[in-house]
Design a protein around this motif. Sequence first.
Motif: not given
Length: 171
Positions: A90-94, A112-113, A117-121, A154-155
Amino acid sequence: MKSDRNAQRVLKQMEEYLNVIKAGENIYYLNAAGRALVNCDKVRKSTGNIQHYIMRNHLYIAYGCPDSWRNEMRIRSEGATKKENVTCVADALFKRGDVFSIVEVDNTQTMKKNQTKIEKYRVLKQRGSFGMIAPNFIWITVSEHRKSELERLSKGLNTKVFTLKDFRIGG
């Protein structure tokens, strides 16, 4: 504008100690003379990631500079086999209360990237990698078109997408 004139005067006095990068706005950092003047050993150099950092900082400030904010956080879940392991940076997390927020910056990344990433999330969420409460996903991107694409991809995830324009003061 008296304050603008004062700022220009101060910058003129300091210019021998500063380098400047123009990236939509002026970004100043100490050069060797400036570092020597203030006894600073840390060398900062211009990188191609400056816009990425600025975009991430807009979100950091907008969310009230959370103490729990961490940049470039690796989130990992092990699967039954090595091939099923999932890792996302993640670019950042809080965290606020029991809820994690994942911050992503979409500056020059291909869609595409971003989709990958969204699918990994999605997998990480499914596996409970964030605890019992699903995380918030916060994106910042450069255009309304990319915002729409990220929202579409991200639906089903609790996602908020901002554009840089959302953070422009007076413009």
